[in-house]
Design a protein around this motif. Structure first.
Motif, mmCIF file in Angstrom:
data_model
loop_
_atom_site.group_PDB
_atom_site.id
_atom_site.type_symbol
_atom_site.label_atom_id
_atom_site.label_comp_id
_atom_site.label_asym_id
_atom_site.label_seq_id
_atom_site.Cartn_x
_atom_site.Cartn_y
_atom_site.Cartn_z
ATOM 1 N N ALA A 279 0.956 -1.234 -0.007
ATOM 2 C CA ALA A 279 -0.138 0.033 0.092
ATOM 3 C C ALA A 279 0.909 1.211 0.075
ATOM 4 N N TYR A 280 1.883 1.136 0.782
ATOM 5 C CA TYR A 280 2.955 2.248 0.750
ATOM 6 C C TYR A 280 3.611 2.634 -0.420
ATOM 7 N N ALA A 281 3.952 1.532 -1.238
ATOM 8 C CA ALA A 281 4.601 1.441 -2.387
ATOM 9 C C ALA A 281 3.841 2.083 -3.503
ATOM 10 N N ALA A 282 2.365 1.786 -3.297
ATOM 11 C CA ALA A 282 1.264 2.199 -4.417
ATOM 12 C C ALA A 282 1.177 3.536 -4.199
ATOM 13 N N ARG A 283 1.141 4.192 -3.033
ATOM 14 C CA ARG A 283 1.098 5.463 -2.579
ATOM 15 C C ARG A 283 2.195 6.244 -2.970
ATOM 16 N N GLU A 284 3.465 5.887 -2.866
ATOM 17 C CA GLU A 284 4.563 6.874 -3.047
ATOM 18 C C GLU A 284 5.566 6.543 -4.161
ATOM 19 N N PHE A 285 5.134 5.530 -5.137
ATOM 20 C CA PHE A 285 6.152 5.303 -6.240
ATOM 21 C C PHE A 285 5.333 5.095 -7.400
ATOM 22 N N GLU A 286 5.888 5.411 -8.496
ATOM 23 C CA GLU A 286 5.364 5.340 -9.589
ATOM 24 C C GLU A 286 4.925 3.879 -10.009
ATOM 25 N N PRO A 287 3.770 3.631 -10.714
ATOM 26 C CA PRO A 287 3.278 2.182 -10.943
ATOM 27 C C PRO A 287 4.166 1.402 -11.262
ATOM 28 N N GLY A 288 5.322 1.826 -12.265
ATOM 29 C CA GLY A 288 6.288 0.847 -12.844
ATOM 30 C C GLY A 288 7.669 0.732 -11.938
ATOM 31 N N HIS A 289 7.471 1.200 -10.812
ATOM 32 C CA HIS A 289 8.759 1.240 -9.998
ATOM 33 C C HIS A 289 9.063 -0.222 -9.466
ATOM 34 N N GLN A 290 10.485 -0.473 -9.178
ATOM 35 C CA GLN A 290 10.537 -1.719 -8.563
ATOM 36 C C GLN A 290 9.805 -1.943 -7.322
ATOM 37 N N ARG A 291 9.804 -1.022 -6.345
ATOM 38 C CA ARG A 291 9.109 -1.180 -5.181
ATOM 39 C C ARG A 291 7.604 -1.613 -5.252
ATOM 40 N N ASN A 292 6.799 -1.449 -6.572
ATOM 41 C CA ASN A 292 5.597 -1.545 -6.751
ATOM 42 C C ASN A 292 5.494 -2.892 -7.423
ATOM 43 N N GLN A 293 6.837 -3.659 -7.808
ATOM 44 C CA GLN A 293 6.525 -4.959 -8.573
ATOM 45 C C GLN A 293 6.932 -6.069 -7.774
ATOM 46 N N TRP A 294 7.490 -5.629 -6.528
ATOM 47 C CA TRP A 294 8.103 -6.679 -5.556
ATOM 48 C C TRP A 294 6.746 -7.141 -4.930
ATOM 49 N N GLN A 295 6.573 -8.581 -4.304
ATOM 50 C CA GLN A 295 5.500 -9.111 -3.607
ATOM 51 C C GLN A 295 6.153 -9.326 -2.149
ATOM 52 N N TYR A 296 5.402 -8.382 -1.311
ATOM 53 C CA TYR A 296 5.745 -8.493 -0.036
ATOM 54 C C TYR A 296 5.164 -9.453 0.777
ATOM 55 N N VAL A 297 5.963 -10.327 1.449
ATOM 56 C CA VAL A 297 5.507 -11.521 2.122
ATOM 57 C C VAL A 297 5.488 -11.471 3.536
ATOM 58 N N ALA A 298 6.408 -10.443 4.096
ATOM 59 C CA ALA A 298 6.451 -10.673 5.653
ATOM 60 C C ALA A 298 5.227 -9.951 6.189
ATOM 61 N N GLY A 299 4.716 -10.740 6.856
ATOM 62 C CA GLY A 299 3.377 -10.089 7.561
ATOM 63 C C GLY A 299 3.597 -8.930 8.263
ATOM 64 N N ASP A 300 2.595 -7.800 8.024
ATOM 65 C CA ASP A 300 3.025 -6.688 8.896
ATOM 66 C C ASP A 300 3.280 -6.770 10.422
ATOM 67 N N MET A 301 2.700 -7.521 11.028
ATOM 68 C CA MET A 301 2.748 -7.990 12.407
ATOM 69 C C MET A 301 3.111 -9.258 12.665
ATOM 70 N N ASN A 302 4.297 -9.597 13.202
ATOM 71 C CA ASN A 302 4.513 -11.020 13.536
ATOM 72 C C ASN A 302 4.413 -11.280 14.916
ATOM 73 N N THR A 303 3.917 -12.459 15.500
ATOM 74 C CA THR A 303 3.947 -12.664 16.992
ATOM 75 C C THR A 303 4.531 -13.873 17.262
ATOM 76 N N THR A 304 5.235 -14.158 17.934
ATOM 77 C CA THR A 304 6.031 -15.416 18.319
ATOM 78 C C THR A 304 6.065 -15.659 19.797
ATOM 79 N N LEU A 305 5.549 -16.807 19.953
ATOM 80 C CA LEU A 305 5.650 -17.107 21.595
ATOM 81 C C LEU A 305 6.859 -18.129 21.805
#
Ligand SMILES: NC(=O)c1ccc[n+]([C@@H]2O[C@H](COP(=O)([O-])OP(=O)(O)OC[C@H]3O[C@@H](n4cnc5c(N)ncnc54)[C@H](O)[C@@H]3O)[C@@H](O)[C@H]2O)c1
Length: 458
Positions: A279-305
């Motif tokens: 969402a940040y990439a879509a807001r801050e970079f051109e559509p063709g920008h590398q940051r918009n082509q990458w697939q972000y997989v790390a969950g925004d919040m990770n919780t480990t016990l």
């Protein structure tokens, strides 16, 4: 199943497990990553290096973090900066210029290739090497440092995989060199005070801790060529787990005597959806920008016990993506009460200023009574020299003090490995519906007799 069939089945399962091809619930038990390799040297718990009159220092990586390290080290008595290495000429010159302005003897400079650091390591006038490079370089550089006869001091996390952790443990044990992960948060005023409180029994028997790295860093995605975001952003496309576990976990581990009377046993981990970076990439970079082509997989919040062998629990969270205030949680719960950070607050059944149903948020009386002796001695100078409220300076001061006075360091290779391995193992758990994953005992049993970290006052 007849006995014969059962025997054949178990034999076949054993072969499959050894080959690493089993699936389902057998997988984590037979995971080859969890087998403890045979010790090649001897334990480095309590390792004391021969006293150094002057500690001669080399640096690999003098970018955002390393530059601050160079500046701080130049203010520490008994440390001499001998050499600097970085692949990026601009930052190398920045550090060299700073030292020239301070009138410090000019260090030798190494650059020109990704392996130029090895030329620096070939020198025989360096005692310790400070490694502040991108994560993938930590383990190979630390191994090379120890193999060259020098002590390694590595930025966080210590390394990235279970194999790398063992490689560092094995190399430290074989070469009898220090390999300290520089967890600066263990030298924060509040963390030191809480350690002192724990040791004095203020919270009773410890039960549970909470640690975190919650720090909105989406803006680093705009660092494209150089600086932290230029390499760190990609980790959000590679690993879905806790990418950076040690800042909150280091202090909680010291409160609980992890590797010194208790140790991590197993973990289970869960991630939220990964939405914020895209969402940040879509807001801050051109559509063709590398940051918009990458697939972000790390969950925004990770919780480990994490469960310890003494039965305590630790919650560790990681979130560098969502808009929210900074926190490392810094919570420790015992049978007599609780301390929590961000903001600091305390509630006790016995010995508190209020009923335990209410938080006491005024820390002044607690600082007056429980400030750590190390902070009382060095805190003012640490705050003057700066670096995350003084913790960075205090850590360096303490490292150099131990090396010059023949004392063991406060953090060893087993601590760095245990705190850092949460990253790959949390990803393994997330990928397997939060199945529990065994955390290796990097001390190979020595945790049971190792002494707790003392309250240092020198
Ligand atoms: N403890 C803390 O509070 C804290 C804070 C920030 C960063 N860090 C850690 O510090 C490390 C560095 O982060 P940073 O923010 O300074 O990143 P950075 O990108 O600003 O700096 C890394 C530097 O390493 C150099 N480098 C890369 N490969 C190299 C090689 N092969 N040989 C020599 N130099 C090489 C780069 O040119 C760069 O100057 C990371 O591990 C990060 O997690 C820790």
């Amino acid at each position: 199943m007849t006995n014969l069939n059962r025997r054949d089945f178990l034999k076949a399962a054993g072969v499959a497990a050894a080959a690493g091809v089993v699936s389902g619930c057998v997988q984590s038990k037979a995971d080859p990553l969890q087998t403890v390799p045979k010790r090649q040297g001897k334990s480095v718990i309590g390792l004391i290096a021969p006293k150094m009159d002057v500690v001669r220092v080399g640096f690999i990586g003098v970018g955002q973090r390393g530059y601050g390290h160079v500046k701080r080290m130049s203010h520490i008595d008994g440390a001499e900066i001998v050499a600097l290495c970085d692949t990026h000429d601009e930052v190398l010159q920045r550090s060299a210029n700073y030292l020239a302005e301070r009138g410090v003897k000019a260090p030798a400079l190494y650059q020109g290739s990704e392996l130029a650091y090895r030329e620096m390591l070939a020198r025989d006038d360096i005692d310790i090497v400070i490694i502040s490079t991108p994560w993938r370089w930590h383990a190979p550089m630390a191994v090379d440092t120890m193999e060259s006869g020098k002590h390694a001091f590595v930025e966080v996390p210590l390394a990235l995989t279970v194999e790398e952790m063992w490689q560092l443990v094995d190399t430290a044990e074989r070469t009898q060199k220090n390999c300290m992960m520089m967890e600066n948060v263990n030298y924060g005023r509040d963390e030191l005070m809480v350690l002192n409180m724990v040791r004095q029994g203020l919270f009773g028997e410890l039960l549970h801790g909470e640690a975190a790295y919650i720090h909105e860093l989406r803006w680093q995605m705009k660092e494209l060529e150089h600086k932290t975001g230029s390499w760190r952003t990609e980790w959000h496309t590679k690993r879905n787990g806790n990418l950076y576990p040690t800042h909150g976990l280091g202090p909680v581990s010291q409160y609980m005597n992890i590797n010194r009377g208790d140790r991590f046993d197993y973990l289970t981990s869960m991630s939220s959806p990964a939405l914020g970076r895209a969402a940040y990439a879509a807001r801050e970079f051109e559509p063709g920008h590398q940051r918009n082509q990458w697939q972000y997989v790390a969950g925004d919040m990770n919780t480990t016990l994490v469960k310890t062998v003494k039965g305590r629990s630790i919650m560790i969270q990681h979130d560098t993506t969502t808009p929210r205030p900074y926190s490392r949680h810094n919570l420790i719960q015992g049978t007599n009460g609780v301390f929590a950070g961000f903001p600091n607050r305390i509630a006790l059944e016995q010995g508190g200023t209020k009923s335990f149903h209410e938080w006491d948020e005024d820390m002044s009386a607690w600082y007056a009574k429980y400030d750590h002796p190390l902070w009382l001695k060095m805190g003012a100078e640490a705050e003057r020299n700066g670096g995350h409220g003084g913790m960075d300076f205090l850590m360096f001061w303490r490292m150099i003090y131990c090396l010059r006075n023949g004392e063991p360091l406060d953090q060893d290779v087993y601590d760095g490995a245990a705190w850092s391995v949460i990253s790959p193992l949390s990803a393994q758990s997330v990928a397997n519906r939060s199945e529990s994953v065994t955390i290796p005992d990097f001390t190979r049993g020595a945790w049971e007799s190792a002494k707790p970290l003392g309250i240092v006052g020198t």
